[in-house]
Design a protein around this motif. Structure first.
Motif, short mmCIF file in Angstrom:
data_model
loop_
_atom_site.label_atom_id
_atom_site.label_comp_id
_atom_site.label_asym_id
_atom_site.label_seq_id
_atom_site.Cartn_x
_atom_site.Cartn_y
_atom_site.Cartn_z
N HIS A 113 0.83 -1.20 0.00
CA HIS A 113 0.00 0.00 0.00
C HIS A 113 0.87 1.26 0.00
CE1 HIS A 113 -3.28 2.71 0.85
NE2 HIS A 113 -2.61 3.18 1.88
N ILE A 114 1.91 1.25 0.80
CA ILE A 114 2.81 2.41 0.85
C ILE A 114 3.48 2.61 -0.51
CG2 ILE A 114 4.98 3.25 1.85
CD1 ILE A 114 4.04 1.94 4.51
N ALA A 115 3.95 1.54 -1.12
CA ALA A 115 4.59 1.64 -2.44
C ALA A 115 3.59 2.15 -3.47
CB ALA A 115 5.16 0.29 -2.86
N MET A 132 1.49 6.45 -6.94
CA MET A 132 0.39 7.33 -7.36
C MET A 132 0.73 8.79 -7.09
SD MET A 132 -1.94 5.68 -8.86
CE MET A 132 -0.83 4.48 -9.51
N GLY A 133 1.43 9.05 -5.99
CA GLY A 133 1.86 10.42 -5.70
C GLY A 133 2.80 10.94 -6.77
N GLN A 134 3.70 10.07 -7.23
CA GLN A 134 4.61 10.48 -8.30
C GLN A 134 3.84 10.74 -9.59
OE1 GLN A 134 7.36 7.22 -8.42
NE2 GLN A 134 8.57 7.97 -6.70
N ARG A 135 2.86 9.90 -9.87
CA ARG A 135 2.07 10.11 -11.09
C ARG A 135 1.29 11.42 -11.01
NH1 ARG A 135 -0.72 4.35 -12.77
NH2 ARG A 135 1.22 3.28 -13.32
N VAL A 136 0.72 11.69 -9.84
CA VAL A 136 -0.02 12.94 -9.68
C VAL A 136 0.92 14.13 -9.83
CG1 VAL A 136 -1.27 14.35 -7.99
CG2 VAL A 136 -1.90 11.95 -8.32
N ASP A 174 -11.48 5.81 -4.79
CA ASP A 174 -12.31 4.62 -4.76
C ASP A 174 -11.50 3.42 -4.30
OD1 ASP A 174 -14.30 5.46 -7.72
OD2 ASP A 174 -14.43 6.15 -5.65
N ARG A 175 -10.27 3.30 -4.73
CA ARG A 175 -9.41 2.18 -4.28
C ARG A 175 -9.15 2.26 -2.79
NH1 ARG A 175 -5.25 2.64 -9.21
NH2 ARG A 175 -6.54 1.72 -10.82
#
Length: 174
Positions: free
Chosen positions: A66-68, A73-77, A170-171
């Motif tokens: 989950h942390i990874a 996702m933070g990097q993608r954002v 949602d995830r």
């Protein structure tokens, strides 16, 4: 069986012997049963401890995953935000170019008006101004077209970023 023999014989020594035998056999049976129950309970406790340890290990692995995932996702954002900022800069640049093109158009229109006032003496100058005006209008149209394209791309990026954020949310809720 021994008790039945003692009852059939019916003498006191045989009854005492069969009673003592029955008591000793009962105590031994109770002891064996007690040991067996204790062993079963130890086995069950060991099984529960192993299950708890495997659940803990799985929970730690899920937490790391989950942390990874959250970091990814933070990097993608962040990447999307940088792309949006780049597109916004492109829009600002296009707006500046549009303003400059409008200034050129206004200047050409003023020049054209001045040339029209002197139309009798400068017919050839008027034709050249018309060509310049058409070029300026083409530049304006190209700038406006570029602005519309950049705005459309920005809207597409913002919708994609919003959709991605909604999926992440949602995830997380799932």
């Amino acid at each position: 069986m021994v008790a039945l023999v003692g009852i059939v014989v019916g003498t006191v020594p045989v009854l005492v012997g069969t009673t003592v035998y029955a008591v000793v056999v009962g105590v031994a049976s109770a002891r064996l049963l007690s040991d067996e129950i204790a062993q079963v309970r130890r086995d069950w406790a060991r099984d529960r401890a192993q299950l708890a340890d495997s659940n803990r290990t799985a929970a730690v692995a899920r937490s790391r995953e989950h942390i990874a995932f959250a970091e990814q996702m933070g990097q993608r954002v962040s990447l999307r935000d940088a792309q949006i900022a780049t597109l916004r800069d492109a829009i600002v640049t296009a707006e500046i170019e549009l303003a400059q093109a409008r200034e050129r158009v206004y200047a050409e229109r003023a020049r054209s008006a001045a040339l029209e006032a002197d139309a009798d003496s400068a017919q050839s100058d008027l034709e050249s101004a018309r060509v310049d005006l058409l070029r300026a209008n083409d530049a304006l149209a190209a700038s406006e077209s570029a602005e519309l394209q950049v705005r459309a791309e920005l809207l597409a990026w913002e919708e994609a970023a919003t959709e991605e954020a909604r999926r992440q949310h949602d995830r997380k809720l799932a």
